[in-house]
Write a protein that holds these residues in place. Structure first.
Motif, PDB file in Angstrom:
ATOM      1  N   GLU A 192     -12.550  12.261   2.069  1.00 29.43           N
ATOM      2  CA  GLU A 192     -11.934  12.140   2.473  1.00 29.43           C
ATOM      3  C   GLU A 192     -10.764  11.741   2.027  1.00 29.43           C
ATOM      4  O   GLU A 192     -11.282  10.462   0.780  1.00 29.43           O
ATOM      5  N   LEU A 193      -9.242  11.778   1.693  1.00 33.90           N
ATOM      6  CA  LEU A 193      -8.012  11.661   0.715  1.00 33.90           C
ATOM      7  C   LEU A 193      -7.804   9.871   1.161  1.00 33.90           C
ATOM      8  O   LEU A 193      -8.030   9.211   0.079  1.00 33.90           O
ATOM      9  N   SER A 194      -8.656   9.077   2.666  1.00 36.61           N
ATOM     10  CA  SER A 194      -7.842   7.976   3.253  1.00 36.61           C
ATOM     11  C   SER A 194      -8.903   7.554   1.369  1.00 36.61           C
ATOM     12  O   SER A 194      -8.766   5.937   0.801  1.00 36.61           O
ATOM     13  N   TYR A 195     -10.076   7.512   1.827  1.00 32.51           N
ATOM     14  CA  TYR A 195     -11.339   6.554   1.505  1.00 32.51           C
ATOM     15  C   TYR A 195     -10.764   6.577   0.027  1.00 32.51           C
ATOM     16  O   TYR A 195     -11.290   5.854  -0.900  1.00 32.51           O
ATOM     17  N   ALA A 196     -10.546   7.668  -0.711  1.00 36.80           N
ATOM     18  CA  ALA A 196     -10.256   8.015  -2.456  1.00 36.80           C
ATOM     19  C   ALA A 196      -9.116   7.025  -2.244  1.00 36.80           C
ATOM     20  O   ALA A 196      -8.994   5.931  -3.327  1.00 36.80           O
ATOM     21  N   GLN A 197      -8.130   6.433  -1.138  1.00 33.44           N
ATOM     22  CA  GLN A 197      -7.220   5.680  -1.869  1.00 33.44           C
ATOM     23  C   GLN A 197      -7.418   4.697  -1.795  1.00 33.44           C
ATOM     24  O   GLN A 197      -6.580   3.583  -2.984  1.00 33.44           O
ATOM     25  N   MET A 198      -7.888   4.642  -0.525  1.00 30.94           N
ATOM     26  CA  MET A 198      -8.494   2.959  -0.835  1.00 30.94           C
ATOM     27  C   MET A 198      -9.683   2.390  -2.013  1.00 30.94           C
ATOM     28  O   MET A 198      -9.315   1.652  -2.369  1.00 30.94           O
ATOM     29  N   THR A 199     -10.774   3.420  -2.152  1.00 28.82           N
ATOM     30  CA  THR A 199     -11.251   3.281  -3.158  1.00 28.82           C
ATOM     31  C   THR A 199     -10.797   3.026  -4.878  1.00 28.82           C
ATOM     32  O   THR A 199     -10.659   1.657  -5.606  1.00 28.82           O
ATOM     33  N   MET A 200      -9.094   3.764  -4.415  1.00 30.52           N
ATOM     34  CA  MET A 200      -8.468   3.758  -5.998  1.00 30.52           C
ATOM     35  C   MET A 200      -7.988   2.716  -6.060  1.00 30.52           C
ATOM     36  O   MET A 200      -7.693   1.806  -7.225  1.00 30.52           O
ATOM     37  N   ASN A 201      -6.945   2.107  -5.138  1.00 29.90           N
ATOM     38  CA  ASN A 201      -6.679   0.706  -4.512  1.00 29.90           C
ATOM     39  C   ASN A 201      -7.242  -0.872  -5.062  1.00 29.90           C
ATOM     40  O   ASN A 201      -7.261  -1.380  -5.741  1.00 29.90           O
ATOM     41  N   LYS A 202      -8.689  -0.236  -4.744  1.00 32.30           N
ATOM     42  CA  LYS A 202      -9.288  -1.762  -5.000  1.00 32.30           C
ATOM     43  C   LYS A 202     -10.668  -1.374  -6.712  1.00 32.30           C
ATOM     44  O   LYS A 202     -10.690  -3.007  -7.410  1.00 32.30           O
ATOM     45  N   TYR A 203     -10.052  -0.675  -6.979  1.00 31.05           N
ATOM     46  CA  TYR A 203     -10.466  -0.552  -8.400  1.00 31.05           C
ATOM     47  C   TYR A 203      -8.917  -1.290  -9.509  1.00 31.05           C
ATOM     48  O   TYR A 203      -9.130  -1.163 -10.605  1.00 31.05           O
ATOM     49  N   GLY A 204      -8.114  -0.674  -8.770  1.00 31.01           N
ATOM     50  CA  GLY A 204      -6.322  -0.697  -8.887  1.00 31.01           C
ATOM     51  C   GLY A 204      -6.204  -0.299 -10.095  1.00 31.01           C
ATOM     52  O   GLY A 204      -5.377  -0.244 -12.178  1.00 31.01           O
ATOM     53  N   TYR A 226     -18.941  17.685 -13.520  1.00 33.39           N
ATOM     54  CA  TYR A 226     -17.179  18.924 -13.932  1.00 33.39           C
ATOM     55  C   TYR A 226     -16.007  18.478 -13.316  1.00 33.39           C
ATOM     56  O   TYR A 226     -16.807  18.509 -12.465  1.00 33.39           O
ATOM     57  N   PRO A 227     -15.358  17.730 -14.448  1.00 37.24           N
ATOM     58  CA  PRO A 227     -14.058  17.998 -13.787  1.00 37.24           C
ATOM     59  C   PRO A 227     -13.350  18.993 -13.237  1.00 37.24           C
ATOM     60  O   PRO A 227     -13.719  20.343 -13.648  1.00 37.24           O
ATOM     61  N   VAL A 228     -12.683  18.986 -11.974  1.00 38.32           N
ATOM     62  CA  VAL A 228     -12.010  19.835 -11.813  1.00 38.32           C
ATOM     63  C   VAL A 228     -10.207  19.467 -11.127  1.00 38.32           C
ATOM     64  O   VAL A 228      -9.939  20.448 -10.475  1.00 38.32           O
ATOM     65  N   GLY A 229     -10.222  18.791 -11.245  1.00 32.68           N
ATOM     66  CA  GLY A 229      -8.479  18.471 -11.159  1.00 32.68           C
ATOM     67  C   GLY A 229      -8.133  17.086 -11.540  1.00 32.68           C
ATOM     68  O   GLY A 229      -9.207  15.856 -12.616  1.00 32.68           O
ATOM     69  N   ILE A 230      -7.237  16.398 -11.190  1.00 32.65           N
ATOM     70  CA  ILE A 230      -6.830  14.634 -11.090  1.00 32.65           C
ATOM     71  C   ILE A 230      -6.164  14.649 -10.165  1.00 32.65           C
ATOM     72  O   ILE A 230      -5.704  15.116  -9.049  1.00 32.65           O
ATOM     73  N   LEU A 231      -6.541  13.501  -9.352  1.00 34.71           N
ATOM     74  CA  LEU A 231      -6.224  12.810  -8.419  1.00 34.71           C
ATOM     75  C   LEU A 231      -5.282  11.405  -8.616  1.00 34.71           C
ATOM     76  O   LEU A 231      -5.531  10.628  -9.205  1.00 34.71           O
ATOM     77  N   ASP A 232      -3.815  11.729  -8.376  1.00 34.98           N
ATOM     78  CA  ASP A 232      -3.197   9.935  -8.589  1.00 34.98           C
ATOM     79  C   ASP A 232      -2.126   9.708  -7.260  1.00 34.98           C
ATOM     80  O   ASP A 232      -2.499  10.407  -6.427  1.00 34.98           O
ATOM     81  N   LEU A 233      -1.446   8.479  -7.478  1.00 36.81           N
ATOM     82  CA  LEU A 233      -1.139   8.134  -5.805  1.00 36.81           C
ATOM     83  C   LEU A 233       0.215   9.185  -5.782  1.00 36.81           C
ATOM     84  O   LEU A 233       0.699   8.801  -4.248  1.00 36.81           O
ATOM     85  N   ASP A 234       0.619   9.324  -6.381  1.00 30.33           N
ATOM     86  CA  ASP A 234       1.878   9.977  -6.255  1.00 30.33           C
ATOM     87  C   ASP A 234       1.482  11.102  -5.625  1.00 30.33           C
ATOM     88  O   ASP A 234       2.406  11.796  -4.608  1.00 30.33           O
ATOM     89  N   SER A 235       0.678  11.972  -6.071  1.00 29.65           N
ATOM     90  CA  SER A 235       0.636  12.909  -5.115  1.00 29.65           C
ATOM     91  C   SER A 235      -0.683  13.015  -3.947  1.00 29.65           C
ATOM     92  O   SER A 235      -0.327  13.842  -2.917  1.00 29.65           O
ATOM     93  N   ILE A 236      -0.853  12.083  -3.953  1.00 26.57           N
ATOM     94  CA  ILE A 236      -1.432  11.795  -2.316  1.00 26.57           C
ATOM     95  C   ILE A 236      -0.122  11.686  -1.195  1.00 26.57           C
ATOM     96  O   ILE A 236       0.035  11.243  -0.565  1.00 26.57           O
ATOM     97  N   SER A 237       0.907  10.638  -2.339  1.00 26.66           N
ATOM     98  CA  SER A 237       1.802  10.727  -1.066  1.00 26.66           C
ATOM     99  C   SER A 237       2.857  11.350  -0.679  1.00 26.66           C
ATOM    100  O   SER A 237       3.329  11.865   0.527  1.00 26.66           O
ATOM    101  N   LEU A 238       2.816  12.238  -2.001  1.00 26.09           N
ATOM    102  CA  LEU A 238       4.010  13.983  -1.519  1.00 26.09           C
ATOM    103  C   LEU A 238       2.518  14.587  -0.409  1.00 26.09           C
ATOM    104  O   LEU A 238       3.298  15.667   0.415  1.00 26.09           O
ATOM    105  N   THR A 239       1.167  14.188  -0.857  1.00 21.60           N
ATOM    106  CA  THR A 239       0.576  15.160   0.356  1.00 21.60           C
ATOM    107  C   THR A 239       0.893  14.750   1.609  1.00 21.60           C
ATOM    108  O   THR A 239       1.110  15.563   2.299  1.00 21.60           O
ATOM    109  N   TYR A 240       0.597  13.269   2.453  1.00 22.41           N
ATOM    110  CA  TYR A 240       1.283  13.177   3.248  1.00 22.41           C
ATOM    111  C   TYR A 240       2.297  13.338   4.179  1.00 22.41           C
ATOM    112  O   TYR A 240       2.697  13.485   5.111  1.00 22.41           O
ATOM    113  N   SER A 241       4.178  13.621   2.884  1.00 24.58           N
ATOM    114  CA  SER A 241       5.043  13.640   3.094  1.00 24.58           C
ATOM    115  C   SER A 241       5.042  14.965   3.975  1.00 24.58           C
ATOM    116  O   SER A 241       5.424  15.025   4.553  1.00 24.58           O
ATOM    117  N   ALA A 242       4.448  15.768   2.713  1.00 20.44           N
ATOM    118  CA  ALA A 242       4.671  17.140   3.134  1.00 20.44           C
ATOM    119  C   ALA A 242       3.653  17.760   4.207  1.00 20.44           C
ATOM    120  O   ALA A 242       4.776  18.622   5.789  1.00 20.44           O
TER     121      ALA A 242
END
Length: 478
Positions: free
Chosen positions: A427-439, A454-470
């Motif tokens: 869930e994106l909300s959990y990922a965002q919360m954990t990213m905030n926790k680790y700073g 095996y890496p499949v992508g990169i998640l960043d705070l800008d993409s999270i904000s963009l996804t929610y807005s879209a």
């Protein structure tokens, strides 16, 4: 929204403790000061709302509940100016206790997160396990439970016919309360640090006051200490409460004014200022050191990502809500796979740093995933890491352009290590919360196959904000 949040905070503390002035300063320290400066914010109107809310809440509380404070305050006595160094020493002790609570909470949070990833235990099970653990602890130490501040009355011995606790038991309660509070917070139970910090501070101050009294009585026959008149342990208990509250929640002015309003004794101000100032300073210094070493903090950042900062979410976990309607609407239904960037840079440990920078420039990316020969994830590198190491290498008269990725990772104290990874079905909300926790602003997204990532992508705070807005925009159009 910020004005209403500040006004509600002031009203809550004012009515809860019958301390309107402390409520106003709590709103200032915990809401207005930590918020980012906004030129459009009408600070004058906000201050007026805060004061009016605190006064009205206090009046309504007195009408409905009476004028008695939350706990019975013992009489404060101040014997001599020679006691001031003892109060300063108490402030140092409370600062260390506050830092211990911060460290213990971070440690518990990391362990719970690691346990969840290692065993796959559902997140919803942790509050049950946390409540069961605290209940078992309370069978031996029932005082650690919240009784509406009755337990604080027991610690301060402020009610008649209340048997005082020994120094040994008080110290045990300090340690057990720290563990229980951290366990509750880490397991996801609703609760905060405000009431526990008062309990821990009262126990610390009472134990310290009783020890000082015994020490003075013990050494007085050998060394003439008649010039040093030691106050009752309750005096140190009251100051300990304020000092620990200031250290844990980083609200020194609120702590001083709260105890001043409760005791209504001006003599407590000088010892309070010294102890509270030292405790707040020591805990803030320890928090900054913790951040600098890369350890995850507590909320602040109690954040959680902001370590024990003046953040309402850190003071009380029930206030950890997102005030963005878009994120509230979609946070529980959006997965990481919808927000991650599938295009990302992959580099090896033997790649030159100059080549990595050229790749970042060409692809307009600020990070790269470090992979092994079989495409498994072994590290994560950002442009900021390279920049910071370049400064260090320049100071050491080295040539950073000749370094490879593996040398940077080894020489710069494991900067390439990955603190946490997300998965596409998370869930994106959990990922965002954990990213905030680790700073962190960016994390690798991986698929775990046969215990290999095996890496499949990169998640960043800008993409999270963009996804929610879209998603919000698409919803409004439909």
């Amino acid at each position: 929204m910020l004005s209403l949040l500040a006004a509600g905070s002031a009203a809550g503390l004012s009515s809860g403790f019958n301390a309107a002035v402390a409520g106003c300063f709590f709103a200032v320290e915990s809401v207005l000061w930590p918020s980012s400066a906004d030129a459009t914010l009408p600070l004058t109107n906000t201050t007026s709302m805060v004061i009016l809310s605190a006064v009205i809440a206090s009046v309504v509380s007195e009408i409905g509940l009476g004028s008695e404070p939350a706990f019975k305050v013992p009489e404060y006595d101040f014997r001599s100016p020679g006691e001031l160094p003892l109060y300063l020493l108490l402030g140092v002790l409370c600062g260390l206790v506050s830092s211990a609570l911060s460290w213990c909470t971070s440690y518990m949070l990391n362990n719970v997160d690691n346990l969840h990833k290692a065993t796959g235990i559902p997140r919803a099970s942790f509050p049950v396990l946390g409540g069961l653990s605290v209940g078992l602890i309370a069978l031996l130490y029932p005082e650690i439970l919240y009784w509406g501040f009755e337990n604080v009355d027991i610690l301060l011995e402020s009610r008649p016919f209340v048997k005082g606790l020994s120094i040994e038991l008080l110290l045990q309660l300090v340690a057990i309360k720290i563990v229980a509070t951290s366990l509750c917070r880490a397991s996801g139970l609703v609760g905060g640090y405000y009431a526990p910090s008062l309990f821990i501070g009262a126990a610390t101050g009472m134990a310290y006051g009783k020890f000082i009294g015994l020490a003075v009585a013990e050494f007085n026959p050998m060394i003439n200490l008649s010039v040093l008149e030691v106050a009752s342990p309750q005096a140190y208990g009251l100051v300990g409460m304020a000092a620990t509250l200031a250290g844990v929640c980083q609200v020194p002015l609120t702590a001083v004014l709260l105890l001043f309003e409760l005791t209504q004794d001006y003599r407590i101000v000088l010892p309070l200022l010294g102890a509270v100032g030292l405790s707040s300073w020591i805990s803030s210094v320890q928090t900054k050191r913790g951040d600098g070493s890369g350890e995850s903090s507590t909320g602040n950042n109690f954040a959680e990502g902001v370590p024990f900062s003046s953040n309402l979410c850190q003071v009380e976990s029930s206030l950890c809500v997102d005030d963005d309607d878009v994120e509230t609407t979609y946070s529980t239904r959006t997965l990481v796979s919808e927000a991650m960037n599938a295009r990302y840079l992959k580099v090896s440990m033997c790649a030159l740093l100059t080549d990595v920078i050229d790749l970042m420039l060409a692809e307009k990316e600020s990070c790269a995933v470090i992979i092994d020969t079989d495409d498994t994830l072994i590290g994560f590198l950002t442009l900021k890491d390279i920049q910071e190491y370049g400064k260090i290498a320049k100071a050491r008269s080295k040539k950073p352009k000749e370094l490879v990725v593996s040398e940077l990772c080894l020489l710069n104290g494991g900067v390439c290590s990955v603190p946490w990874t997300a998965t596409p079905d998370m869930e994106l909300s959990y990922a965002q919360m954990t990213m905030n926790k680790y700073g962190v602003n960016q994390v690798p997204v991986v698929r775990n196959i046969h215990e290999r990532a095996y890496p499949v992508g990169i998640l960043d705070l800008d993409s999270i904000s963009l996804t929610y807005s879209a998603l919000a925009t698409r919803r409004s159009l439909s």
